[in-house]
Scaffold this active site. Sequence first.
Site, mmCIF file in Angstrom:
data_model
loop_
_atom_site.group_PDB
_atom_site.id
_atom_site.type_symbol
_atom_site.label_atom_id
_atom_site.label_comp_id
_atom_site.label_asym_id
_atom_site.label_seq_id
_atom_site.Cartn_x
_atom_site.Cartn_y
_atom_site.Cartn_z
ATOM 1 N N ASP A 102 49.637 40.196 39.337
ATOM 2 C CA ASP A 102 49.322 38.764 39.358
ATOM 3 C C ASP A 102 50.384 38.060 40.212
ATOM 4 O O ASP A 102 51.590 38.294 40.050
ATOM 5 C CB ASP A 102 49.308 38.200 37.929
ATOM 6 C CG ASP A 102 48.669 36.832 37.863
ATOM 7 O OD1 ASP A 102 47.651 36.695 37.164
ATOM 8 O OD2 ASP A 102 49.189 35.882 38.509
ATOM 9 N N HIS A 105 38.335 39.847 35.437
ATOM 10 C CA HIS A 105 39.665 40.452 35.490
ATOM 11 C C HIS A 105 40.276 40.527 34.111
ATOM 12 O O HIS A 105 40.135 39.611 33.312
ATOM 13 C CB HIS A 105 40.592 39.714 36.467
ATOM 14 C CG HIS A 105 40.664 38.229 36.279
ATOM 15 N ND1 HIS A 105 39.655 37.373 36.682
ATOM 16 C CD2 HIS A 105 41.614 37.441 35.725
ATOM 17 C CE1 HIS A 105 39.998 36.130 36.406
ATOM 18 N NE2 HIS A 105 41.174 36.133 35.814
ATOM 19 N N HIS A 133 43.842 40.754 32.255
ATOM 20 C CA HIS A 133 45.287 40.603 32.411
ATOM 21 C C HIS A 133 45.970 41.655 31.536
ATOM 22 O O HIS A 133 45.636 41.779 30.340
ATOM 23 C CB HIS A 133 45.754 39.239 31.894
ATOM 24 C CG HIS A 133 45.296 38.048 32.681
ATOM 25 N ND1 HIS A 133 46.102 37.395 33.593
ATOM 26 C CD2 HIS A 133 44.119 37.366 32.683
ATOM 27 C CE1 HIS A 133 45.443 36.364 34.109
ATOM 28 N NE2 HIS A 133 44.235 36.317 33.565
HETATM 29 P P1 AMP Z 1 42.202 33.148 35.083
HETATM 30 O O1 AMP Z 1 40.958 33.128 35.952
HETATM 31 O O2 AMP Z 1 42.337 31.931 34.235
HETATM 32 O O3 AMP Z 1 42.305 34.420 34.266
HETATM 33 O O4 AMP Z 1 43.467 33.154 36.066
HETATM 34 C C1 AMP Z 1 43.435 33.767 37.331
HETATM 35 C C2 AMP Z 1 44.712 34.553 37.560
HETATM 36 O O5 AMP Z 1 44.645 35.116 38.874
HETATM 37 C C3 AMP Z 1 45.994 33.727 37.491
HETATM 38 O O6 AMP Z 1 46.918 34.361 36.606
HETATM 39 C C4 AMP Z 1 46.506 33.733 38.939
HETATM 40 O O7 AMP Z 1 47.914 33.734 39.021
HETATM 41 C C5 AMP Z 1 45.910 35.005 39.489
HETATM 42 N N1 AMP Z 1 45.699 34.984 40.935
HETATM 43 C C6 AMP Z 1 45.028 34.047 41.652
HETATM 44 N N2 AMP Z 1 45.024 34.366 42.960
HETATM 45 C C7 AMP Z 1 45.705 35.546 43.069
HETATM 46 C C8 AMP Z 1 46.052 36.395 44.166
HETATM 47 N N3 AMP Z 1 45.704 36.107 45.429
HETATM 48 N N4 AMP Z 1 46.764 37.518 43.913
HETATM 49 C C9 AMP Z 1 47.116 37.826 42.644
HETATM 50 N N5 AMP Z 1 46.820 37.069 41.564
HETATM 51 C C10 AMP Z 1 46.131 35.938 41.783
#
Ligand code: AMP
Length: 129
Positions: free
Chosen positions: A28, A92, A94
């Site tokens: 992330d 995704h 986490h």
């Molecule tokens: P959520 O959709 O609420 O689970 O959050 C999306 C997650 O994706 C967040 O923790 C962001 O930091 C992460 N994120 C967004 N863009 C990127 C990227 N280009 N590379 C890695 N992580 C990302």
Amino acid sequence: MTIFSKIVKGEIPSYKVAEDDRFYAFLDINPVAKGHTLVIPKREVDYLFDEEDDEIAAHMVFAKRVAHAIKAAIPCTKVGVCVMGLDVPHAHIHLLPLVNEGDMDFKKPHLKFSDEEMKAIAASIAEKF
Ligand code: AMP
């Protein structure tokens, strides 16, 4: 195309941790914990619980392998699992190395690592995969 599909295609860089033909794991970019990893299907699907039964089962098994690699690479007590999907419409999972309950708190200040540090963290997990 989602930002995560662009990552899978290599159009946007990522700190890759692991992949197979169906799934991809990467750090992330805005980590809550050192080693905070996202595990996604390569197929574009909005949310984890939109996945077909066989896909979600395989996704979890792949995430389990990644979690074991995180546990082996990053000092922690457990690897926490969280699904939100509020920001990015591409399923995704986490995975977060945990010592305390507060390590799952997405509202606390996120961590900052340099490019070199992120590469080293990803490589240390990849090595254990
Ligand atoms: P959520 O959709 O609420 O689970 O959050 C999306 C997650 O994706 C967040 O923790 C962001 O930091 C992460 N994120 C967004 N863009 C990127 C990227 N280009 N590379 C890695 N992580 C990302």
